[in-house]
Design an enzyme around this catalytic site. Structure first.
Site, short mmCIF file in Angstrom:
data_model
loop_
_atom_site.label_atom_id
_atom_site.label_comp_id
_atom_site.label_asym_id
_atom_site.label_seq_id
_atom_site.Cartn_x
_atom_site.Cartn_y
_atom_site.Cartn_z
N THR A 1 6.98 -8.63 5.79
CA THR A 1 6.03 -9.74 5.82
C THR A 1 5.72 -10.23 4.41
OG1 THR A 1 4.37 -8.06 5.98
CG2 THR A 1 4.82 -9.28 7.99
N LYS B 1 -6.76 -0.80 -2.38
CA LYS B 1 -5.80 -0.06 -3.21
C LYS B 1 -5.88 -0.64 -4.63
CE LYS B 1 -2.74 0.16 0.84
NZ LYS B 1 -1.50 -0.33 1.46
N ASP C 1 2.35 2.13 4.81
CA ASP C 1 1.90 0.78 4.53
C ASP C 1 2.69 -0.12 5.50
OD1 ASP C 1 0.87 -1.47 3.05
OD2 ASP C 1 2.87 -1.66 2.19
N LEU C 2 2.21 -1.32 5.75
CA LEU C 2 2.90 -2.20 6.71
C LEU C 2 3.82 -3.21 6.00
CD1 LEU C 2 3.24 -3.20 9.65
CD2 LEU C 2 1.26 -4.65 9.28
N ASP C 3 3.16 -4.10 5.24
CA ASP C 3 3.89 -5.20 4.60
C ASP C 3 4.87 -4.67 3.57
OD1 ASP C 3 2.41 -7.30 5.92
OD2 ASP C 3 0.71 -6.81 4.65
N ASN D 1 -4.47 -8.49 9.42
CA ASN D 1 -3.60 -8.92 10.51
C ASN D 1 -2.72 -7.79 11.03
OD1 ASN D 1 -4.27 -11.82 10.42
ND2 ASN D 1 -3.29 -11.78 8.41
N ARG E 1 -6.66 -10.02 0.62
CA ARG E 1 -6.50 -11.48 0.67
C ARG E 1 -7.33 -12.18 -0.41
NH1 ARG E 1 -7.89 -13.77 6.35
NH2 ARG E 1 -6.55 -12.00 6.86
N GLU F 1 5.06 3.51 0.58
CA GLU F 1 4.48 2.32 -0.04
C GLU F 1 5.50 1.49 -0.80
OE1 GLU F 1 2.29 0.18 -0.79
OE2 GLU F 1 0.48 0.92 0.18
N ASP F 2 5.34 0.16 -0.75
CA ASP F 2 6.22 -0.71 -1.54
C ASP F 2 5.50 -1.35 -2.72
OD1 ASP F 2 4.63 -2.45 0.09
OD2 ASP F 2 6.02 -4.06 -0.45
N SER G 1 -2.84 0.08 5.87
CA SER G 1 -2.54 -1.26 5.34
C SER G 1 -3.80 -2.00 4.95
CB SER G 1 -1.80 -2.06 6.42
OG SER G 1 -1.75 -3.43 6.08
N ALA G 2 -3.70 -2.81 3.89
CA ALA G 2 -4.84 -3.64 3.47
C ALA G 2 -4.97 -4.89 4.33
CB ALA G 2 -4.64 -4.05 2.01
N SER G 3 -4.00 -5.11 5.23
CA SER G 3 -3.98 -6.37 5.97
C SER G 3 -4.97 -6.40 7.13
CB SER G 3 -2.58 -6.62 6.52
OG SER G 3 -2.60 -7.75 7.37
N LYS H 1 1.19 -7.74 -4.03
CA LYS H 1 1.58 -6.76 -3.01
C LYS H 1 0.53 -5.67 -2.90
CE LYS H 1 6.54 -7.49 -2.92
NZ LYS H 1 7.87 -6.95 -3.21
N GLY H 2 0.08 -5.41 -1.69
CA GLY H 2 -0.91 -4.36 -1.46
C GLY H 2 -2.33 -4.76 -1.80
#
Ligand code: G6P
Ligand code: MG
Length: 215
Positions: free
Chosen positions: A17, A145, A9-11, A118, A49, A169-170, A114-116, A45-46
């Site tokens: 972020t 997710k 995962d990214l964020d 960006n 948007r 994952e966070d 990632s779900a982002s 989180k996750g």
């Protein structure tokens, strides 16, 4: 070793972020007339948007039109991007690059899940896009997710089975997504939030290739 790929995962895993998402949502909440706490932010989180916006509005007890929602989400993203563009490569979380290099040395593939929307921009700003063999982000998935789609796509694009992959994952929804996809999962954060993960660590200073092999 049976592990052939790691999906990140990214964020909140590669870079913090999450704090910028939080600040941008908080600003939107304030503009709409209510407070948005860090505890509320855990629920975002996750989460995509638009779904995050729905949760924010639910917390504030507000109902707005679809048109207003789109304008609000765009505004939040513009604030978020202002933070993102100021980010420096030294904001990559401690131990992440070391771990990526250990994976490369051991011929373990690296994917982003990632779900982002960006995500690619963020990898570019951090100058780490080349580490990734595969990138799956919010532009390529249709199910959010805890649906496992983002990770399942990542495994498929690496040419691996779910059993050969480990997810990092966070977010609670992200850990659930990994488990729903039949993958092992390392939670990055608090044990009580991420209890479904196979192991929970506070970050990559606490996790290396030997820990991966022992999973
Ligand atoms: C990640 C974050 C969420 C965020 C989502 C969408 O999953 O954890 O907090 O809402 O991405 O991000 P985006 O950059 O597309 O707004
Ligand atoms: Mg995350």
């Amino acid at each position: 070793m049976d592990i052939k790929g790691c999906i990140f995962d990214l964020d909140g895993v590669v870079v913090d972020t999450a704090k910028y998402h939080y600040l941008a949502w908080k600003k939107l909440g304030a503009e709409l007339g209510f407070d948005f706490t860090e505890q509320d932010n855990e629920r975002l989180k996750g989460v995509s948007r638009m779904r995050s916006l729905d949760i924010l509005l639910e917390i504030g007890g507000l109902t707005i039109s679809q048109e207003e929602k789109e304008a609000a989400a765009t505004k939040k993203n513009e604030w978020y991007l202002e933070f993102i563009h100021q980010m420096q490569p030294d904001e990559i979380l401690p131990g992440v690059l070391d771990f990526f290099n250990q994976l490369k040395e051991n011929n373990i593939k690296i994917a982003l899940g990632s779900a982002s929307k960006n995500a690619v921009l963020i990898l570019d700003i951090l100058k780490i896009k080349d580490y990734f063999d595969v990138i799956v982000d919010g532009n390529s998935v249709s199910k959010a997710k805890p649906d496992p789609e983002v990770f399942t796509q990542g495994a498929e694009k690496m040419g691996l089975t779910a059993a050969e992959c480990v997810v990092f994952e966070d977010a609670e929804a992200g850990v659930e997504a990994a488990k729903n996809g039949g993958m092992r999962c390392v939670g990055i954060g608090e044990q009580d939030v991420l209890s479904l993960a196979d192991v929970v660590v506070s970050g990559f200073t606490e996790f290396n290739i030997e820990n991966l092999k022992a999973l």
